[in-house]
Scaffold this motif. Structure first.
Motif, PDB file in Angstrom:
ATOM      1  N   LEU A 191       0.836  -1.195   0.000  1.00 58.45           N
ATOM      2  CA  LEU A 191       0.000   0.000   0.000  1.00 58.45           C
ATOM      3  C   LEU A 191       0.876   1.250   0.000  1.00 58.45           C
ATOM      4  O   LEU A 191       1.742   1.412   0.857  1.00 58.45           O
ATOM      5  CB  LEU A 191      -0.918   0.009   1.228  1.00 58.45           C
ATOM      6  CG  LEU A 191      -2.039  -1.031   1.223  1.00 58.45           C
ATOM      7  CD1 LEU A 191      -2.728  -1.082   2.583  1.00 58.45           C
ATOM      8  CD2 LEU A 191      -3.055  -0.724   0.121  1.00 58.45           C
ATOM      9  N   GLN A 192       0.656   2.118  -0.979  1.00 58.95           N
ATOM     10  CA  GLN A 192       1.473   3.312  -1.147  1.00 58.95           C
ATOM     11  C   GLN A 192       0.589   4.523  -1.435  1.00 58.95           C
ATOM     12  O   GLN A 192      -0.531   4.385  -1.928  1.00 58.95           O
ATOM     13  CB  GLN A 192       2.450   3.122  -2.308  1.00 58.95           C
ATOM     14  CG  GLN A 192       3.455   1.996  -2.114  1.00 58.95           C
ATOM     15  CD  GLN A 192       4.518   2.315  -1.081  1.00 58.95           C
ATOM     16  OE1 GLN A 192       4.935   3.454  -0.934  1.00 58.95           O
ATOM     17  NE2 GLN A 192       4.974   1.294  -0.360  1.00 58.95           N
ATOM     18  N   VAL A 193       1.119   5.717  -1.168  1.00 57.69           N
ATOM     19  CA  VAL A 193       0.353   6.935  -1.453  1.00 57.69           C
ATOM     20  C   VAL A 193       0.320   7.219  -2.950  1.00 57.69           C
ATOM     21  O   VAL A 193      -0.572   7.904  -3.448  1.00 57.69           O
ATOM     22  CB  VAL A 193       0.921   8.161  -0.703  1.00 57.69           C
ATOM     23  CG1 VAL A 193       0.816   7.949   0.794  1.00 57.69           C
ATOM     24  CG2 VAL A 193       2.369   8.436  -1.116  1.00 57.69           C
ATOM     25  N   SER A 194       1.306   6.687  -3.685  1.00 62.86           N
ATOM     26  CA  SER A 194       1.325   6.792  -5.143  1.00 62.86           C
ATOM     27  C   SER A 194       1.774   5.452  -5.713  1.00 62.86           C
ATOM     28  O   SER A 194       2.732   4.865  -5.212  1.00 62.86           O
ATOM     29  CB  SER A 194       2.279   7.888  -5.607  1.00 62.86           C
ATOM     30  OG  SER A 194       2.398   7.879  -7.031  1.00 62.86           O
ATOM     31  N   PRO A 195       1.098   4.971  -6.758  1.00 64.13           N
ATOM     32  CA  PRO A 195       1.501   3.694  -7.342  1.00 64.13           C
ATOM     33  C   PRO A 195       2.606   3.826  -8.367  1.00 64.13           C
ATOM     34  O   PRO A 195       3.004   2.851  -8.997  1.00 64.13           O
ATOM     35  CB  PRO A 195       0.212   3.233  -8.021  1.00 64.13           C
ATOM     36  CG  PRO A 195      -0.425   4.498  -8.496  1.00 64.13           C
ATOM     37  CD  PRO A 195      -0.096   5.524  -7.426  1.00 64.13           C
ATOM     38  N   GLY A 196       3.098   5.059  -8.558  1.00 63.51           N
ATOM     39  CA  GLY A 196       4.054   5.322  -9.627  1.00 63.51           C
ATOM     40  C   GLY A 196       3.442   6.314 -10.590  1.00 63.51           C
ATOM     41  O   GLY A 196       2.226   6.515 -10.615  1.00 63.51           O
ATOM     42  N   ASN A 197       4.272   6.945 -11.402  1.00 63.29           N
ATOM     43  CA  ASN A 197       3.780   8.023 -12.262  1.00 63.29           C
ATOM     44  C   ASN A 197       4.167   7.835 -13.718  1.00 63.29           C
ATOM     45  O   ASN A 197       4.489   8.794 -14.420  1.00 63.29           O
ATOM     46  CB  ASN A 197       4.293   9.367 -11.745  1.00 63.29           C
ATOM     47  CG  ASN A 197       3.817   9.673 -10.341  1.00 63.29           C
ATOM     48  OD1 ASN A 197       4.542   9.488  -9.370  1.00 63.29           O
ATOM     49  ND2 ASN A 197       2.586  10.109 -10.214  1.00 63.29           N
ATOM     50  N   GLU A 198       4.122   6.601 -14.183  1.00 61.77           N
ATOM     51  CA  GLU A 198       4.367   6.337 -15.593  1.00 61.77           C
ATOM     52  C   GLU A 198       3.043   6.346 -16.348  1.00 61.77           C
ATOM     53  O   GLU A 198       2.025   5.841 -15.860  1.00 61.77           O
ATOM     54  CB  GLU A 198       5.092   5.007 -15.771  1.00 61.77           C
ATOM     55  CG  GLU A 198       6.500   5.019 -15.173  1.00 61.77           C
ATOM     56  CD  GLU A 198       7.242   3.715 -15.394  1.00 61.77           C
ATOM     57  OE1 GLU A 198       7.245   3.235 -16.547  1.00 61.77           O
ATOM     58  OE2 GLU A 198       7.801   3.182 -14.425  1.00 61.77           O
ATOM     59  N   THR A 199       3.066   6.877 -17.538  1.00 59.72           N
ATOM     60  CA  THR A 199       1.837   7.140 -18.298  1.00 59.72           C
ATOM     61  C   THR A 199       0.939   5.927 -18.428  1.00 59.72           C
ATOM     62  O   THR A 199      -0.271   6.005 -18.193  1.00 59.72           O
ATOM     63  CB  THR A 199       2.201   7.670 -19.700  1.00 59.72           C
ATOM     64  OG1 THR A 199       2.953   8.869 -19.570  1.00 59.72           O
ATOM     65  CG2 THR A 199       0.944   7.952 -20.509  1.00 59.72           C
ATOM     66  N   HIS A 200       1.507   4.786 -18.792  1.00 58.75           N
ATOM     67  CA  HIS A 200       0.672   3.648 -19.167  1.00 58.75           C
ATOM     68  C   HIS A 200       0.527   2.593 -18.068  1.00 58.75           C
ATOM     69  O   HIS A 200      -0.001   1.510 -18.324  1.00 58.75           O
ATOM     70  CB  HIS A 200       1.216   3.012 -20.446  1.00 58.75           C
ATOM     71  CG  HIS A 200       1.212   3.939 -21.622  1.00 58.75           C
ATOM     72  ND1 HIS A 200       0.053   4.398 -22.206  1.00 58.75           N
ATOM     73  CD2 HIS A 200       2.240   4.539 -22.287  1.00 58.75           C
ATOM     74  CE1 HIS A 200       0.353   5.213 -23.204  1.00 58.75           C
ATOM     75  NE2 HIS A 200       1.670   5.314 -23.265  1.00 58.75           N
ATOM     76  N   LEU A 201       0.979   2.898 -16.858  1.00 55.27           N
ATOM     77  CA  LEU A 201       0.761   1.977 -15.750  1.00 55.27           C
ATOM     78  C   LEU A 201      -0.539   2.326 -15.047  1.00 55.27           C
ATOM     79  O   LEU A 201      -0.742   3.466 -14.637  1.00 55.27           O
ATOM     80  CB  LEU A 201       1.923   2.036 -14.760  1.00 55.27           C
ATOM     81  CG  LEU A 201       3.222   1.351 -15.177  1.00 55.27           C
ATOM     82  CD1 LEU A 201       4.216   1.372 -14.027  1.00 55.27           C
ATOM     83  CD2 LEU A 201       2.990  -0.066 -15.650  1.00 55.27           C
ATOM     84  N   SER A 202      -1.420   1.328 -14.895  1.00 55.67           N
ATOM     85  CA  SER A 202      -2.702   1.539 -14.220  1.00 55.67           C
ATOM     86  C   SER A 202      -2.714   0.768 -12.910  1.00 55.67           C
ATOM     87  O   SER A 202      -2.301  -0.396 -12.861  1.00 55.67           O
ATOM     88  CB  SER A 202      -3.857   1.072 -15.111  1.00 55.67           C
ATOM     89  OG  SER A 202      -3.943   1.877 -16.273  1.00 55.67           O
ATOM     90  N   ALA A 203      -3.208   1.415 -11.865  1.00 52.84           N
ATOM     91  CA  ALA A 203      -3.125   0.847 -10.518  1.00 52.84           C
ATOM     92  C   ALA A 203      -4.491   0.463  -9.977  1.00 52.84           C
ATOM     93  O   ALA A 203      -5.538   0.861 -10.490  1.00 52.84           O
ATOM     94  CB  ALA A 203      -2.473   1.860  -9.583  1.00 52.84           C
TER      95      ALA A 203
END
Length: 350
Positions: free
Chosen positions: A47-59
């Motif tokens: 569990l994270q406050v952000s799953p990452g910030n890459e355009t094509h990654l969906s969380a």
């Protein structure tokens, strides 16, 4: 139409079990390999406050509910990368994470919404060292699975042969006749129209609203990736700077970044970076990627401010993420990722 038996049906499990046992042997061997090289295995929160910030990654999004009923938005991580880099900032120097990650919008023969990722990081090492590690992983998986060759969809590769090293620019020229770097400036700006003209000349389909990144991806998917990792693995390196969100620029050519991907039998296995440690540049890249994500998918993810603070004191390092299930697939000759996962997620067989 006869409904397929579930994975837990005894006769189905009996067919799957040899591959699953090979999975366990490979996992044990990899942990031994890391231990022999003084790596520390770390556990990172899913569990994270952000799953990452890459355009094509969906969380996958969720909420933490406090005792007072307050709600905090959280995400299942798409990678342990942010947490691992915080540990590098804390002082760790040789770490690996071996566990599940979660990606939405991903189901198919090579994709599963929950899968196992191996990530490892080395402080003070260049990303060339990680290329050597990849070659060792391929050979180790083959040995523990008893495989002389890796195979997938009619493509084969020798897991014991030294991987070919190929730049993205060389791959575009070889497989599509496209001069990619002619459309990239030293400041990272891209020439969409110039790349579009080259795609048209190469006989590739385009759409009026295609941006430079869309065109780049089309060449990769249709012309380049299917040709990689045949006969032996391919290390595809020196990605254009705009296609390497967390990698530092190459000191030899500012148009490209220290990023490589490992391919075998046309399958992408790993993604590696010489890590970017400039928080200002990283924030700018995240913002640009989230703008693009909002344009395409109508959503954006928050930026992990703690990650950017940690990045400011993180040492120079290199890191890599390897899809463990795909490695097991190739080593065991499986046709689908579900075939090497002990308990596949319901509905993931489409």
């Amino acid at each position: 139409m006869v409904e397929a038996s579930p994975w837990w049906a005894p006769h189905v499990h009996a067919d799957r079990r040899p591959r699953l046992m090979a999975r366990n042997r490979i996992a044990a061997a990899i942990r031994e390999w890391f231990a022999a090289r003084d790596f520390i295995e770390v556990g990172t929160a899913a569990l994270q406050v952000s799953p990452g910030n890459e355009t094509h990654l969906s969380a996958f999004a969720t909420q933490a509910v406090g005792p007072d009923g307050s709600r905090q938005p959280l995400y299942l991580h798409t990678s342990p990368e942010f947490a691992c880099k915080k540990l590098l900032a804390a002082g760790e120097t040789r770490i690996f994470s071996f566990g599940p990650v979660y990606r939405n919008r991903e189901r198919g023969p090579l994709h599963h919404p929950e899968f196992t990722m191996i990530e490892w990081y080395l402080a003070g090492e260049t990303y060339d060292r990680l290329m050597e590690d990849c070659a060792a992983m391929l050979a180790l998986a083959a040995e523990r699975a008893g495989a002389a060759r890796f195979a997938f969809r009619g493509r084969e590769a020798d897991p014991f042969a030294a991987p070919e090293r190929l730049t993205v620019a060389e791959a575009f020229q070889r497989h599509a006749g496209i001069d990619l770097l002619a459309t990239v400036s030293p400041d990272g700006a891209t020439d969409r129209d110039g790349l579009h003209a080259q795609l048209v000349a190469a006989g590739l389909r385009t759409a009026p609203d295609d941006g430079w990144t869309d065109l780049f991806s089309r060449v990769m998917v249709e012309r380049v990736e299917p040709e990689l990792g045949q006969g032996r693995a391919t290390v595809l390196c020196e990605y254009p700077i705009g296609e390497a969100a967390l990698a530092r620029p190459s000191p030899a050519d500012a148009r490209v970044a220290e990023r490589f991907e490992l391919y075998c039998c046309g399958v992408e296995l790993a993604n590696a970076f010489g890590e970017l440690t400039d928080p200002v540049e990283q924030r700018a890249r995240f913002a640009a990627d989230m703008d693009e994500k909002e344009r395409i998918y109508g959503e954006r993810y928050p930026i992990d401010e703690d990650f950017l603070k940690a990045l400011a004191i993180m040492p120079q390092a290199s890191g890599i993420a390897l899809g463990f299930d795909r490695l097991v697939m190739l080593a065991t000759g499986a046709h689908r990722i579900d075939d090497v996962i002990w308990t596949p997620v319901a509905g993931a067989d489409s």
